[in-house]
Design an enzyme around this catalytic site. Structure first.
Site, PDB file in Angstrom:
ATOM      1  N   LYS A 158       0.859  -1.130   0.066  1.00 46.11           N
ATOM      2  CA  LYS A 158       0.018  -0.082   0.058  1.00 46.11           C
ATOM      3  C   LYS A 158       0.934   1.207   0.078  1.00 46.11           C
ATOM      4  O   LYS A 158       1.992   1.186   0.694  1.00 46.11           O
ATOM      5  CB  LYS A 158      -0.925  -0.206   1.255  1.00 46.11           C
ATOM      6  CG  LYS A 158      -1.935   0.966   1.494  1.00 46.11           C
ATOM      7  CD  LYS A 158      -2.938   0.884   2.743  1.00 46.11           C
ATOM      8  CE  LYS A 158      -4.003   1.887   2.638  1.00 46.11           C
ATOM      9  NZ  LYS A 158      -4.735   1.606   3.949  1.00 46.11           N
ATOM     10  N   SER A 175      -9.815   1.620   3.125  1.00 46.37           N
ATOM     11  CA  SER A 175      -8.672   2.257   2.347  1.00 46.37           C
ATOM     12  C   SER A 175      -7.836   1.501   1.604  1.00 46.37           C
ATOM     13  O   SER A 175      -7.179   1.899   0.632  1.00 46.37           O
ATOM     14  CB  SER A 175      -8.105   3.319   3.136  1.00 46.37           C
ATOM     15  OG  SER A 175      -7.109   2.881   4.050  1.00 46.37           O
ATOM     16  N   SER A 209      -9.654  -0.721   7.481  1.00 45.54           N
ATOM     17  CA  SER A 209      -9.166  -0.284   6.101  1.00 45.54           C
ATOM     18  C   SER A 209      -8.421  -1.813   5.603  1.00 45.54           C
ATOM     19  O   SER A 209      -8.291  -1.656   4.159  1.00 45.54           O
ATOM     20  CB  SER A 209      -8.216   0.763   6.068  1.00 45.54           C
ATOM     21  OG  SER A 209      -8.890   1.834   6.035  1.00 45.54           O
TER      22      SER A 209
END
Lengths: 97, 513
Positions: free
Chosen positions: B79, B154, B178
């Site tokens: 990420k 996210s 997330s």
């Protein structure tokens, strides 16, 4: 509505944001909605409840007081948008504009 | 089974026995990315040359009989919020579009030391704020199961990259769900470890008392493998906990005996999609068939989790994001344009003789901060900074922040009581399967309410995990959430593995056109 446009404008200065007229309008209505929802918490009895800022019982973590390698100045300055050899540069703070 | 469909654990076996090479695996992943990522957009950047060179270097070492790290040449997607020395780390934000950190996050250093092949950086909601990836400054990520739908967030790119078989392992972060929610929406596994289990050093901070880095994968064994590599205390993060990391991969195949599973009564109320409820209840029947007992319990403060979370997280965010000032790194507004704007405003005020407004006009430094941040942050990040700044400001602190911290304690106490009765809490990850792109963009509160089942684990600091447990009639994945007491990741992994021995939901993949 639990927040006024003037309050939102004041908070935008505290938060170092700059909201255009349209943004200010939208932010006022959305913050009002969100803050109204937060009032759900007022029904919870929190008398004598210790606030919990953190999930862990934090204790100070100390290391030996021996100097280690720090980030070299040039590397620390490398990503600065505006700099000289030693410093981050920002618009003048003192004196008449 | 082809390389891209295999789990990380299977690939590792093949690497060790010499049936495949790290270069072959990396090439297969890159090919899959080439074929499908133009539509899915899980990745912000792919390091093709770097990945292949690294893979070749690991292959050479293995061939020479030299030691190879725990991940021995497996591709891992990261990420885009873990600092990586000299490489762009954008956090999905214009503010950090060209930011190159001067150091590696501890998790990046651990991945390197374990001989992971860092293949690319996945898309995310800006500063990890959001549940749909629609808040990324660099475009949408699409759910591989249905391109008209969001992948969750996210860590949406992380989950989508796994669902689309582009990588065997992915690293995300979970502040209010997330990792778990996008894993649920994309039909893969994702874990939020206990707060402090994984070092946050070099994780771009959102809400420091809630953020935790977590692994995503396509089997419980893979999550165990990746967690084993990234977990552990760290002198560079004083909130990381220095206790031994269990050998999760060694215990995972041992079923849990006399397992007691709790269902939270309040989770099955209004707003829960009927198909999600049916899949979750069916999953608990699977556990019963494996010898577990299932009982109902109450967590009366769960319904306050969203309100509590959306006070505490924005408060911490408004403080953390104060560092983006246009002075040290990241975006900075055009100072010439700014000077022109300020001069014009001053002149206009002088002409109208409005001395009060003239007095209040920003000085150039303040205006530089404000313009920089107005240009660099997207709408959701601004909303959270505003809410946090408001809730922490004089006169409101007690009513919002302090109140939320007290309710947080009550939520934690609900968990402590629940875990006296049961070993694990099972329930839904999200109230519905993945929704349509654009469906909730203009309704931030509706978006926040999606975190109802996940945010409380972050507030309490406990461990949680999302496991595929069904498909809706529309063909969308449904996730089962398991939650465990602090530092009981091993229990979560063994329970997830038990479930996967009895079901095959985790092996289902979307058909990619």
């Amino acid at each position: 509505m639990s927040i006024s446009r003037e309050e939102v404008e004041k908070v935008s200065l505290l938060g170092r944001l700059l909201l255009g007229p349209g943004e200010l309008e939208k932010m006022t209505s959305q913050m009002g909605q969100i803050l109204d929802y937060m009032h759900l918490l007022s029904e919870v009895d929190t008398e004598n409840v210790e606030p919990m800022a953190h999930a862990l019982d934090l204790t100070n973590v100390l290391r030996d007081d021996t100097p280690g390698v720090s980030l070299p100045r040039d590397e620390a300055l490398a990503a600065a948008p505006h700099r000289d050899d030693e410093c981050f540069l920002v618009p003048a703070v003192l004196g008449d504009p | 089974m082809s390389l891209i469909e295999s789990t990380a654990t299977e690939l590792l076996g093949q690497l060790q026995s010499g049936r495949t090479t790290a270069v072959e695996i990396a090439a297969a992943c890159l090919k899959q990315i080439d074929r499908h990522d133009a539509k899915i957009k899980a990745f912000l950047r792919v390091d093709r040359d770097g990945a292949l060179a690294r893979a070749a270097e690991i292959d050479a070492r293995r061939k020479a009989g030299k030691p190879v790290g725990r991940l021995g040449g497996l591709p891992v997607a990261v990420k885009d919020l873990l600092c990586t020395k000299g490489q762009r780390t954008t956090c999905g934000s214009r503010m950090l579009e060209n930011f190159r950190p001067p150091y590696d996050a501890t998790v990046i250093a651990k991945l390197r030391a374990a001989d992971a092949v860092l293949i690319g950086r996945t898309n995310m909601d800006e500063f990890a704020m959001g549940g749909s990836n629609e808040n990324s400054a660099f475009g949408l990520t699409h759910n591989p199961w249905d391109l008209t739908r969001i992948p969750g967030g996210s860590s949406g790119g992380a989950a989508a990259s796994l669902a689309a078989s582009m990588v065997p392992l992915s690293v995300g972060s979970d502040t209010g769900g997330s990792v778990r929610q996008p894993a649920g929406f994309c039909g893969v596994l994702g874990m939020k470890p206990t707060y402090g289990r994984v070092s946050r050093y070099g994780l771009v901070a959102f809400a420091s008392s809630l953020d935790q880095i977590g692994p995503l994968g396509r089997s419980a064994e893979d999550i165990a493998l990746l967690l084993e590599v990234i977990a552990g205390g760290d002198p560079l993060d004083s909130t990381s906990v220095d206790r031994p990391v269990p050998k999760y991969t060694e215990s995972i195949a041992r079923p849990l005996e006399n397992l007691r599973i709790g269902l939270v009564r309040e989770h099955f109320g209004e707003g829960l999609d009927a198909e999600v409820e049916a899949a979750v209840r069916e999953a608990t029947r699977v556990y019963q068939s494996l010898g577990a007992t299932v009982s109902e319990l109450s967590m009366p403060h769960g319904k306050y989790a969203v309100a509590t979370y959306y006070i505490i997280a924005p408060c911490e965010a408004s403080s953390n994001l104060a560092r983006y000032d246009g002075a040290h790194y990241g975006h900075r507004t055009d100072e010439k344009a700014m000077a022109v704007e300020l001069a014009a405003q001053r002149k206009a005020l002088q002409q109208t003789g409005d001395s009060r407004k003239l007095e209040a006009l920003d000085n150039p430094l303040i205006r530089m901060y404000r313009r920089t941040r107005a240009e660099g942050f997207g709408a959701e990040v601004k909303r959270r900074i505003m809410i946090g700044t408001y809730a922490l400001s004089a006169g409101y602190y007690d009513a919002y922040y302090l109140k939320a911290l007290k309710v947080r304690r009550l939520i934690r106490q609900d968990y402590d009581r629940a875990f006296e009765q049961v070993d694990l809490i099972a329930g839904p990850v999200a109230p519905t399967p993945a929704f349509e792109i654009g469906e909730k963009v203009d309704d931030p509160l509706a978006m926040y309410l999606l975190d109802l089942y996940t945010a409380s684990a972050n507030l309490a600091g406990i461990a949680g995990m999302s496991i595929p447990c069904g498909l809706s009639t529309g063909g969308l994945p449904i996730g089962l959430q398991l939650q465990a007491p602090p530092f009981e990741e091993e229990r979560l992994l063994r329970a997830a593995h038990m479930f996967q021995q009895a079901t095959d939901w985790h092996t289902r993949r979307p058909e990619l056109s």
